[in-house]
Design an enzyme around this catalytic site. Structure first.
Site, mmCIF file in Angstrom:
data_model
loop_
_atom_site.group_PDB
_atom_site.id
_atom_site.type_symbol
_atom_site.label_atom_id
_atom_site.label_comp_id
_atom_site.label_asym_id
_atom_site.label_seq_id
_atom_site.Cartn_x
_atom_site.Cartn_y
_atom_site.Cartn_z
ATOM 1 N N GLU A 28 0.817 -1.213 0.000
ATOM 2 C CA GLU A 28 0.000 0.000 0.000
ATOM 3 C C GLU A 28 0.857 1.273 0.000
ATOM 4 O O GLU A 28 0.548 2.242 -0.694
ATOM 5 C CB GLU A 28 -0.956 -0.043 1.206
ATOM 6 C CG GLU A 28 -1.811 1.196 1.425
ATOM 7 C CD GLU A 28 -2.584 1.667 0.188
ATOM 8 O OE1 GLU A 28 -2.939 0.835 -0.655
ATOM 9 O OE2 GLU A 28 -2.799 2.906 0.066
ATOM 10 N N PRO A 35 -27.329 26.870 13.045
ATOM 11 C CA PRO A 35 -27.998 27.224 14.297
ATOM 12 C C PRO A 35 -27.072 27.693 15.420
ATOM 13 O O PRO A 35 -27.544 28.030 16.491
ATOM 14 C CB PRO A 35 -28.697 25.926 14.687
ATOM 15 C CG PRO A 35 -27.942 24.852 14.006
ATOM 16 C CD PRO A 35 -27.316 25.431 12.784
ATOM 17 N N ASP A 87 -26.645 39.865 12.818
ATOM 18 C CA ASP A 87 -27.577 40.296 13.856
ATOM 19 C C ASP A 87 -27.490 39.407 15.085
ATOM 20 O O ASP A 87 -26.545 38.648 15.254
ATOM 21 C CB ASP A 87 -28.992 40.470 13.310
ATOM 22 C CG ASP A 87 -29.423 39.266 12.505
ATOM 23 O OD1 ASP A 87 -29.018 38.162 12.891
ATOM 24 O OD2 ASP A 87 -30.126 39.437 11.495
ATOM 25 N N LYS A 146 -30.877 43.757 17.464
ATOM 26 C CA LYS A 146 -31.389 44.516 18.594
ATOM 27 C C LYS A 146 -30.489 44.287 19.807
ATOM 28 O O LYS A 146 -30.272 43.151 20.213
ATOM 29 C CB LYS A 146 -32.796 44.011 18.924
ATOM 30 C CG LYS A 146 -33.616 45.043 19.682
ATOM 31 C CD LYS A 146 -34.979 44.496 20.079
ATOM 32 C CE LYS A 146 -35.757 43.950 18.904
ATOM 33 N NZ LYS A 146 -37.163 43.700 19.186
ATOM 34 N N GLY A 168 -28.768 33.455 10.645
ATOM 35 C CA GLY A 168 -28.842 32.220 11.423
ATOM 36 C C GLY A 168 -29.534 31.156 10.595
ATOM 37 O O GLY A 168 -30.416 31.464 9.789
ATOM 38 N N MET A 172 -39.930 30.470 16.347
ATOM 39 C CA MET A 172 -40.386 31.729 16.954
ATOM 40 C C MET A 172 -41.707 31.523 17.699
ATOM 41 O O MET A 172 -42.606 32.370 17.629
ATOM 42 C CB MET A 172 -40.561 32.817 15.866
ATOM 43 C CG MET A 172 -39.254 33.156 15.182
ATOM 44 S SD MET A 172 -39.478 34.180 13.725
ATOM 45 C CE MET A 172 -40.023 32.998 12.516
ATOM 46 N N GLY A 186 -30.293 25.391 20.631
ATOM 47 C CA GLY A 186 -29.870 24.102 20.088
ATOM 48 C C GLY A 186 -28.498 24.170 19.438
ATOM 49 O O GLY A 186 -28.155 25.168 18.811
HETATM 50 C C1 LIG Z 1 -35.989 34.525 12.551
HETATM 51 S S1 LIG Z 1 -35.941 32.801 12.753
HETATM 52 C C2 LIG Z 1 -34.565 32.381 11.809
HETATM 53 C C3 LIG Z 1 -34.523 30.948 11.398
HETATM 54 C C4 LIG Z 1 -33.296 30.602 10.616
HETATM 55 N N1 LIG Z 1 -33.287 31.274 9.344
HETATM 56 C C5 LIG Z 1 -33.135 29.097 10.417
HETATM 57 O O1 LIG Z 1 -33.189 28.630 9.269
HETATM 58 O O2 LIG Z 1 -32.949 28.405 11.402
HETATM 59 C C6 LIG Z 1 -35.394 32.676 14.381
HETATM 60 C C7 LIG Z 1 -35.951 31.444 15.081
HETATM 61 O O3 LIG Z 1 -35.229 30.293 14.696
HETATM 62 C C8 LIG Z 1 -35.180 29.398 15.765
HETATM 63 N N2 LIG Z 1 -33.778 29.169 16.108
HETATM 64 C C9 LIG Z 1 -32.695 29.686 15.500
HETATM 65 N N3 LIG Z 1 -31.566 29.218 16.054
HETATM 66 C C10 LIG Z 1 -31.937 28.363 17.024
HETATM 67 C C11 LIG Z 1 -31.236 27.547 17.943
HETATM 68 N N4 LIG Z 1 -29.908 27.503 17.967
HETATM 69 N N5 LIG Z 1 -31.946 26.794 18.811
HETATM 70 C C12 LIG Z 1 -33.294 26.812 18.780
HETATM 71 N N6 LIG Z 1 -34.008 27.558 17.934
HETATM 72 C C13 LIG Z 1 -33.347 28.328 17.056
HETATM 73 C C14 LIG Z 1 -35.923 30.040 16.913
HETATM 74 O O4 LIG Z 1 -37.247 29.613 16.855
HETATM 75 C C15 LIG Z 1 -35.806 31.496 16.578
HETATM 76 O O5 LIG Z 1 -36.830 32.243 17.193
#
Ligand SMILES: C[S@@+](CC[C@H](N)C(=O)[O-])C[C@H]1O[C@@H](n2cnc3c(N)ncnc32)[C@H](O)[C@@H]1O
Length: 472
Positions: free
Chosen positions: A22, A231, A254, A276, A307, A389, A418
């Protein structure tokens, strides 16, 4: 510096490889990629080397029959000698003869007998990155190689070849060497190079012709990448997201983007926070749109970090439409959405042959006059429901689904933060959803997962390793 790195031209040159296993096969693959003509000396060879010999790619000299002259005079005929599988005595004899013949030799795993070593290679032919540790830390070299592999675009070689095709044309239109160098520097940072890296060679060629003829400036146009960063766990970034973060001049982010993710942004990129902060107002979507357009128009490469995935509850669609209407080039980089990332971290399969025939992503955002989801439809499916959310309206969600016929005992998992070290996974039922959120003091970001599959979620508390806990 113990070794001087050099790139050897072995095209059409004779090389000797001792060994038929090998190790030898691995070196032969490299030699053949470099166009060498290897001779293998071995008492037996493995199936791969036999196949190479059958195809006429290597010559195998087994035993004394047809073996080359292994004296130092004989070895002088070779451009390189590799001793891959040999006992120590044989390796030493080769090393001595090779030194006498002044032929470079590599003895696998014996830097003391070698005059050259094989580096770790990242291959984007014709671009090659070679990494060495002078034998001090091969495992570290492997790790570095993986990291560089991840960082370099897969079409980097095509980009180098593309540039080569235009070298003489550019030399013709830019005879001054300093201006020519500046042209190429801006080219590699500019939109035409990006088209090549995205695999759009035809468009790139047209744009390059305009560039070479002076009809456009090399990097006058900025661009925006809407980058899904997952996430929260930086290990869940995609290679493409990482590259966009490393390429960007300006990064717009953000509240949901943590420091662990921002650590991967290029150090000298400008960072603009648009979320915010406690006591402050968030920038409105209109202000964010205007900011993205202004920075791109100023010629910057902007990475708008989002995110999860930009197209899942991320307003990515709106930003894309606004930017396109303003004539800005937009790239969408998908990310792992919270549902799939959090479900994996909680050990919760979103679909399962025994529990859920599908999965539905729903927003729980019902404030400010937002329309409510189709509760009857949601209650009737055999889907896992993932509510984004939904923390602030958890009690309403539980009540509405029960009112529309879902079993009050339906399992529920609430996953806060998560995939991050602060992850909480709380289990309950639909009837107790509001109470579960209140008792565990869940304030978000959190997902609510509803359905029989949610019973498989592993409860967890902050500080536990999300991955190992899910599979414990
Ligand atoms: C404005 S949304 C954005 C979602 C994002 N674009 C996605 O695809 O995951 C934000 C929501 O995503 C969820 N979220 C995002 N990150 C998270 C995490 N690490 N753990 C749990 N929920 C999460 C929550 O419900 C949060 O309120």
């Amino acid at each position: 510096m113990r070794y001087l790195p050099l790139f050897a031209d072995l095209e059409g040159r004779e090389c000797l490889v001792n060994g038929g296993g090998e190790n030898a096969a691995r070196k032969l693959r490299l030699l053949l990629r470099a166009g060498a003509r290897p001779t293998v000396v071995a008492s037996a060879v493995n199936a791969e080397i036999r196949a190479l010999a059958r195809d006429g790619k290597v010559r195998v000299a087994q035993g004394a029959d047809g073996a080359p002259d292994l004296s130092w005079r004989g070895l002088a005929a070779f451009a390189l000698i590799v001793v891959a599988d040999a006992d120590s005595g044989t390796a030493k004899a080769y090393a001595a003869a090779a030194r006498q013949a002044n032929v470079p030799i590599n003895v696998v795993d014996r830097p003391d007998l070698s005059t050259v070593v094989f580096p770790g290679i990242v291959d984007r032919d014709p671009i090659l990155v070679a990494i060495g540790s002078a034998g001090a830390a091969p495992a570290l070299v492997r790790r570095l190689r993986e990291q560089i592999e991840a960082l370099l675009p897969s079409r980097l070689g095509q980009l180098a070849q593309f540039a080569q095709r235009f070298r003489s044309a550019v030399a013709g239109t830019q005879p001054d060497s300093r201006r020519r160098r500046r042209f190429w520097e801006s080219f590699f940072d500019g939109p035409v190079a990006r088209l090549v890296l995205d695999g759009r060679e035809h468009q790139a060629t047209n744009a390059m012709l305009r560039l070479v003829n002076g009809e456009t400036a090399p990097s006058s146009a900025g661009s925006v990448a809407l980058v899904g960063v997952g996430p929260g766990d930086p290990d869940l970034l995609t290679l493409r997201a990482l590259r966009a973060m490393q390429d960007a001049d300006v990064v717009v982010y953000d509240r949901l983007i943590g420091d662990q993710i921002l650590d991967y942004v290029r150090r000298d990129a400008e960072r603009l926070y648009v979320g915010k902060a406690r006591g402050n107002h968030a920038m409105s979507q209109e202000e964010i749109n205007a900011l993205l357009v202004a920075r791109a128009r100023a010629g910057h490469r902007v990475a708008r970090l989002k995110g999860g995935d930009p197209f899942v509850f991320g307003r990515g669609g709106e930003e894309m439409a606004y930017l396109q209407a303003a004539g800005i080039a937009v790239e969408i980089i998908p990310g792992i959405t919270a549902a799939t990332g959090c479900a994996a971290a909680a050990g919760l399969p979103l679909t399962h042959r025994d529990y859920a025939s599908g999965v539905t992503f729903v927003t729980g955002h019902m404030r400010d006059g937002a329309a409510e989801p189709d509760w009857a439809g949601l209650a009737a499916t055999r889907h896992t429901l993932v509510i984004y959310m939904g923390v602030a309206t958890a009690d309403i969600i539980g009540e509405r689904l029960v009112t529309h016929g879902m079993r009050p005992a339906t399992p529920v998992a609430v996953i806060e933060n998560g995939t991050r070290p602060e992850q909480i996974v709380a289990r309950g039922t639909l009837a107790t959803l509001g109470a579960t959120v209140a008792e565990r003091d869940i304030v978000g970001p959190a997902l609510i997962v509803i359905g029989d599959a949610a019973a498989l979620a592993k409860e967890s508390v902050p500080g536990a390793d999300a991955h190992t806990q899910a599979y414990a």
